[in-house]
Write an enzyme that holds these catalytic residues in place. Sequence first.
Site: not given
Length: 274
Positions: A98, A153, A180, A207, A213, A246
């Site tokens: 990615d 699908c 997202s 999600d 799905c 930090r």
Amino acid sequence: MLNKAFAAAGAAAWGGLPFSELAADMTPEAIAKAEQLCPNPRAVLVAAFPYYAGERPGNLSLYARGRDYHQVVTARLNTICDILRKKYENEIFLPAADNSPLPERQAAWRCGIGLRGKNGLVILPPYGSYVFLGTILTDVELELPLRTPSPGCVGCGKCLTACPGGALGEAGVEVSRCLSDLTQKKGELTEGEAALLKAHPLIWGCDTCQRVCPYNAAPALSPLPEFREGLVDALEGADLEGLTNRTFREKYGDRAFAWRGPAPLRRNLKGRGK
Ligand code: SF4
Ligand code: SF4
């Protein structure tokens, strides 16, 4: 040799294709970037690593709860690169997850890894779409396994209906409307964006198109400990209180939600009054 190496690295599936074939899915800029990294690119290997860790309450996307997949997948792919580097001395083998110019999903689909989800994701039963993809770019003309492109699908359309940002359509994903991306955006949100996030259960990622799905109804658990153990399921205001950039990185630097620093997380939590 590669079958064994990918299995030992924890990949649930892998494939490979000539770079020239994948280039059909790339912009001229992406091709130029790949050629900068690897002059004379010849082949791309692509692999899928499952990450589902079971149902656990939380406000972070499932992909972001375990160790940072960029680090984990790259390290796992590097074990394969090491084997290849021994065999092909002085050649280039570049692992990435990615964070390369290579279109990983298209590479996976061209190699026949899983199915093409209408939600724009690679669906790999029995792991559903809860898989990370990674690639290896090389200038070696490797002998590649036979490949048949992934089928689509079942096309139930549940992801299209459920998408809160209206980002999914028959033509594909409109990334600029994806929640997202919105959760990771820097700076202030517009009123409309803030309202969308307020109604959303997660402060990092979304999600929704995976939850609805049918291939994700009962996904198999990841066999990889980095994605199963030591999870950070949720963040609350107190977890971030007093952290500088930090100290935030010291605490959460091995998590995929840390790359923007604490500011977007604080903003997203504040947007829901936390
Ligand atoms: S992640 Fe969320 S906003 Fe993005 S496409 Fe899927 S359902 Fe839509
Ligand atoms: S929800 Fe339905 S249409 Fe969307 S990716 Fe899953 S099976 Fe395909």
